[in-house]
Design a protein around this motif. Structure first.
Motif, short mmCIF file in Angstrom:
data_model
loop_
_atom_site.label_atom_id
_atom_site.label_comp_id
_atom_site.label_asym_id
_atom_site.label_seq_id
_atom_site.Cartn_x
_atom_site.Cartn_y
_atom_site.Cartn_z
N THR A 110 0.83 -1.20 0.00
CA THR A 110 0.00 0.00 0.00
C THR A 110 0.87 1.25 0.00
OG1 THR A 110 -1.82 -1.12 1.12
CG2 THR A 110 -1.78 1.28 1.26
N LEU A 111 1.79 1.34 0.94
CA LEU A 111 2.66 2.51 1.08
C LEU A 111 4.11 2.07 1.00
CD1 LEU A 111 3.05 5.55 1.78
CD2 LEU A 111 2.98 4.87 4.19
N PHE A 112 4.87 2.69 0.09
CA PHE A 112 6.30 2.43 -0.05
C PHE A 112 7.09 3.66 0.37
CE2 PHE A 112 4.82 -0.24 -3.82
CZ PHE A 112 4.91 -1.44 -3.13
N THR A 113 8.38 3.46 0.62
CA THR A 113 9.27 4.60 0.78
C THR A 113 9.26 5.41 -0.51
OG1 THR A 113 10.69 3.34 2.29
CG2 THR A 113 11.63 5.33 1.30
N LEU A 114 8.83 6.67 -0.42
CA LEU A 114 8.73 7.62 -1.55
C LEU A 114 7.68 7.22 -2.59
CD1 LEU A 114 12.49 8.54 -2.21
CD2 LEU A 114 10.83 9.68 -0.73
N GLY A 115 6.79 6.30 -2.27
CA GLY A 115 5.82 5.89 -3.28
C GLY A 115 4.62 5.19 -2.68
N CYS A 116 3.82 4.58 -3.55
CA CYS A 116 2.67 3.80 -3.12
C CYS A 116 2.46 2.67 -4.12
CB CYS A 116 1.41 4.66 -3.02
SG CYS A 116 0.72 5.19 -4.61
N GLY A 117 1.57 1.77 -3.81
CA GLY A 117 1.34 0.61 -4.66
C GLY A 117 0.66 0.96 -5.97
N SER A 159 -1.77 8.05 -12.05
CA SER A 159 -1.84 7.80 -13.49
C SER A 159 -0.52 8.15 -14.18
CB SER A 159 -2.99 8.61 -14.10
OG SER A 159 -3.03 8.44 -15.49
N TRP A 160 0.09 9.26 -13.78
CA TRP A 160 1.38 9.67 -14.33
C TRP A 160 2.45 8.62 -13.98
CZ3 TRP A 160 4.37 14.61 -12.35
CH2 TRP A 160 5.54 14.77 -13.12
N LYS A 161 2.47 8.20 -12.72
CA LYS A 161 3.47 7.22 -12.29
C LYS A 161 3.34 5.92 -13.11
CE LYS A 161 6.65 5.54 -9.41
NZ LYS A 161 6.77 4.14 -9.76
N ASP A 162 2.12 5.52 -13.46
CA ASP A 162 1.92 4.31 -14.25
C ASP A 162 2.58 4.41 -15.62
OD1 ASP A 162 0.49 3.15 -12.20
OD2 ASP A 162 -1.47 3.67 -13.04
N ARG A 163 2.69 5.63 -16.13
CA ARG A 163 3.28 5.84 -17.46
C ARG A 163 4.73 6.27 -17.39
NH1 ARG A 163 -1.17 9.18 -17.32
NH2 ARG A 163 0.18 10.99 -17.65
#
Length: 256
Positions: free
Chosen positions: A134-141, A251-255
């Motif tokens: 769910t939650l990552f260091t500097l990110g998310c799932g 959405s941006w991160k996915d691309r």
């Protein structure tokens, strides 16, 4: 309440976590991506595994469960909503349940978004949250099931946790997350310092897991979706809703 922690790599980028109650000797593995690294970590520490706490049903988090259970006799606790997708389960849990590792007590949160059955374990007294994917260091799932708004509502649950809360996530994606975070939040000096720290850690064969909620609030673009800086970063007007900024960021991160 103090807890002893051991973190280590599994597979290529999964993070293995052992949490031990020093008073009783009870010890839990958070997921079992593969058996070998978990068994080696137990041998190195001399700890006896009593529990396996599963965050979600994906294969890279459960592949080693059966072998480790045979070797250790550990009790397997898993998300109720995963149904029969997880092997060798002894107990299923959902929102509002608690689990015990000796005298360490964790609240179970349902945190869907990455997948519908995902749960998080919040050890309040020990200030430890096991966030899985769910939650990552500097990110998310990545959103794999359901609309991204569902993941945003899951992430919002972390907002009230104390700054010193240690966040144990399921993968080491720190450098790739940092690259995206800098693109979305380029003027964030705390983020620049955090990415430099991650680069140094990688050169030294280390990783920035756990992080803390305080660090993530300052540097994680997804948790900063309510700020004007992140609205600007995704070309939305100042004052745009946190949810809208998050959905655009994801959405941006996915691309990316």
């Amino acid at each position: 309440m103090d807890a002893q922690i051991k973190t280590f790599l599994c597979r290529s980028d999964n993070i293995g976590v052992l949490i031990r109650d020093p008073g009783t000797g009870a010890c839990a593995a958070i997921d079992v991506p593969e058996a070998g690294p978990v068994l080696r970590a137990l041998e190195e520490t001399g700890w006896r595994l009593t529990d396996i706490l599963v965050t979600h049903r994906h294969g890279d988090h459960i592949a080693g469960i059966e072998e480790v259970k045979v070797q250790t006799g550990a009790r397997v606790t898993a998300p109720r909503k995963a149904g029969d997708a997880i092997p060798a389960v002894d107990r299923t849990v959902g929102e509002g349940d608690t689990v015990r590792v000796g005298d360490l007590v964790a609240q179970v949160w349902e945190t869907p978004g990455h997948c519908n059955d995902h749960i998080t374990y919040w050890f309040e007294d020990a200030k430890i949250v096991c966030a899985g994917d769910t939650l990552f260091t500097l990110g998310c799932g990545r959103v794999l099931e359901g609309p991204p708004e569902v993941l945003w509502r899951s992430l919002e649950r972390f907002a009230d946790l104390p700054d010193e809360t240690q966040v144990f996530s399921g993968h080491d994606y720190v450098l790739s997350n940092g690259k995206f975070a800098l693109a979305a939040d380029p003027d964030n000096e705390a983020l620049r310092a955090r990415v430099a720290e991650a680069e140094t850690a990688r050169r030294d064969g280390l990783f920035l897991i756990p992080s803390t909620l305080g660090q993530e609030r300052r540097t994680n673009p997804f948790l900063r979706s309510g700020t004007s800086e992140l609205a600007k970063g995704v070309n939305l007007p100042a004052g745009s809703s946190s949810e809208k900024v998050f959905v655009t960021l994801r959405s941006w991160k996915d691309r990316f």
